[in-house]
Design an enzyme around this catalytic site. Sequence first.
Site, PDB file in Angstrom:
ATOM      1  N   ASN A 155       0.870  -1.178   0.000  1.00 52.30           N
ATOM      2  CA  ASN A 155       0.000   0.000   0.000  1.00 52.30           C
ATOM      3  C   ASN A 155       0.904   1.224   0.000  1.00 52.30           C
ATOM      4  OD1 ASN A 155      -1.739   2.095   0.593  1.00 52.30           O
ATOM      5  ND2 ASN A 155      -2.202   1.407   2.680  1.00 52.30           N
ATOM      6  N   LYS A 172       0.104   4.277  -0.302  1.00 55.82           N
ATOM      7  CA  LYS A 172      -0.515   5.491   0.255  1.00 55.82           C
ATOM      8  C   LYS A 172      -0.264   6.679  -0.688  1.00 55.82           C
ATOM      9  CE  LYS A 172      -0.037   3.409   4.739  1.00 55.82           C
ATOM     10  NZ  LYS A 172       0.066   3.544   6.183  1.00 55.82           N
ATOM     11  N   HIS A 177      -9.378   1.535   5.174  1.00 52.82           N
ATOM     12  CA  HIS A 177      -8.086   1.695   5.853  1.00 52.82           C
ATOM     13  C   HIS A 177      -8.257   2.663   7.015  1.00 52.82           C
ATOM     14  CE1 HIS A 177      -3.958   2.864   6.647  1.00 52.82           C
ATOM     15  NE2 HIS A 177      -3.594   1.750   6.025  1.00 52.82           N
ATOM     16  N   GLU A 219      -6.612   5.053   8.024  1.00 53.14           N
ATOM     17  CA  GLU A 219      -6.385   6.469   7.693  1.00 53.14           C
ATOM     18  C   GLU A 219      -7.643   7.067   7.055  1.00 53.14           C
ATOM     19  OE1 GLU A 219      -2.741   5.800   5.549  1.00 53.14           O
ATOM     20  OE2 GLU A 219      -1.763   5.288   7.457  1.00 53.14           O
ATOM     21  N   GLU A 227      -5.217  -4.552  10.876  1.00 57.02           N
ATOM     22  CA  GLU A 227      -4.170  -3.543  11.005  1.00 57.02           C
ATOM     23  C   GLU A 227      -4.399  -2.721  12.275  1.00 57.02           C
ATOM     24  OE1 GLU A 227      -2.214  -2.538   7.017  1.00 57.02           O
ATOM     25  OE2 GLU A 227      -3.966  -1.263   7.189  1.00 57.02           O
ATOM     26  N   GLY A 265       2.756   2.422  10.579  1.00 55.96           N
ATOM     27  CA  GLY A 265       3.746   3.479  10.414  1.00 55.96           C
ATOM     28  C   GLY A 265       4.546   3.786  11.668  1.00 55.96           C
ATOM     29  N   SER A 293       3.557  -2.030  10.287  1.00 60.15           N
ATOM     30  CA  SER A 293       5.000  -2.134  10.504  1.00 60.15           C
ATOM     31  C   SER A 293       5.581  -3.495  10.139  1.00 60.15           C
ATOM     32  CB  SER A 293       5.357  -1.746  11.943  1.00 60.15           C
ATOM     33  OG  SER A 293       5.057  -0.377  12.157  1.00 60.15           O
ATOM     34  N   GLY A 322       2.876  -1.091   4.161  1.00 63.00           N
ATOM     35  CA  GLY A 322       2.935   0.313   3.777  1.00 63.00           C
ATOM     36  C   GLY A 322       4.359   0.710   3.422  1.00 63.00           C
ATOM     37  N   GLY A 323       5.036   1.345   4.383  1.00 58.64           N
ATOM     38  CA  GLY A 323       6.366   1.912   4.142  1.00 58.64           C
ATOM     39  C   GLY A 323       7.343   0.963   3.463  1.00 58.64           C
TER      40      GLY A 323
HETATM   41  P1  PGA Z   1       3.025   0.367   7.486  1.00 61.71           P
HETATM   42  O1  PGA Z   1       1.535   0.626   6.925  1.00 61.71           O
HETATM   43  O2  PGA Z   1       3.494  -0.932   6.907  1.00 61.71           O
HETATM   44  O3  PGA Z   1       3.819   1.553   6.974  1.00 61.71           O
HETATM   45  O4  PGA Z   1       2.917   0.324   8.963  1.00 61.71           O
HETATM   46  C1  PGA Z   1       0.630  -0.429   6.777  1.00 61.71           C
HETATM   47  C2  PGA Z   1      -0.674   0.075   6.227  1.00 61.71           C
HETATM   48  O5  PGA Z   1      -1.108   1.166   6.609  1.00 61.71           O
HETATM   49  O6  PGA Z   1      -1.326  -0.606   5.419  1.00 61.71           O
END
Ligand code: PGA
Length: 250
Positions: free
Chosen positions: A10, A12, A97, A99, A167, A173, A211, A232-233
């Site tokens: 993802n 983002k 999600h 967010e 999640e 993050g 993470s 994500g990251g």
């Molecule tokens: P992250 O994000 O791996 O950067 O923690 C995961 C996500 O929001 O899907």
Amino acid sequence: MGRIMLIAGNWKMNGSRAGAVNFVQALAALNLVPRPEYALLICPPATLIGQMAAPLAELGVRIGGQDCHQDPNGAFTGDISASMLADLGCGYVIVGHSERRALHGETDHMVRAKARAALAAGLTPIICVGETWAEREAGRAAAVVSAQLEGSVPDGVDPMRLVVAYEPVWAIGSGRAATVDDIAAMHRVIRAGFGGKCGDPEGGLILYGGSVKPSNAAEILALDLVDGALIGGASLEAADFMAIVDAAAA
Ligand code: PGA
């Protein structure tokens, strides 16, 4: 492990046209060998889907959106429908999600409508659920996630197209993933609800997200009830993404 794992990135609101070219080239240089035991998916920002769909498909990597509107078309300035994502070659879309829930006020009801729209457009929705740290501290994590699952996942969904991502909001993050014990416990809670949603308690996939990185992917993906990851990251760099994929294969 009978079911096929899904390893999903993802991005983002990150990425540029030039960066997307570099990512695909870097992935190609890593000699990605498609394996039947897992599917790979990248969900870039909508601006990059058209550009990335074909080159990723050549590498055997699927593409998806990060959100969709619940209606197929209409006067919704700035929104993108599930059928538009399908038209670009997407097979999946992330919905709900945390967010979007926190920053755009999306409710379970809206997430369910988006998931329905995705299914109607031929996409597989990746429906996200997860508790905040305050909810976990208060001992309410399982109750919160169960309620989100009940409210966000449409009833009667085809088990082949049921994907839920657990999640925990505090793990996203933050660099601090949930412990394997907490992940296993929550995935048990989620799977217990699947029978009622798709008629097959063994059907559907449950991903963990929050993470996930090369250093913790192996222990998380080795858990019996974990069917993949939403990353994500660590999905922004081809080498990190592939290191996680390798951990899934180990
Ligand atoms: P992250 O994000 O791996 O950067 O923690 C995961 C996500 O929001 O899907």
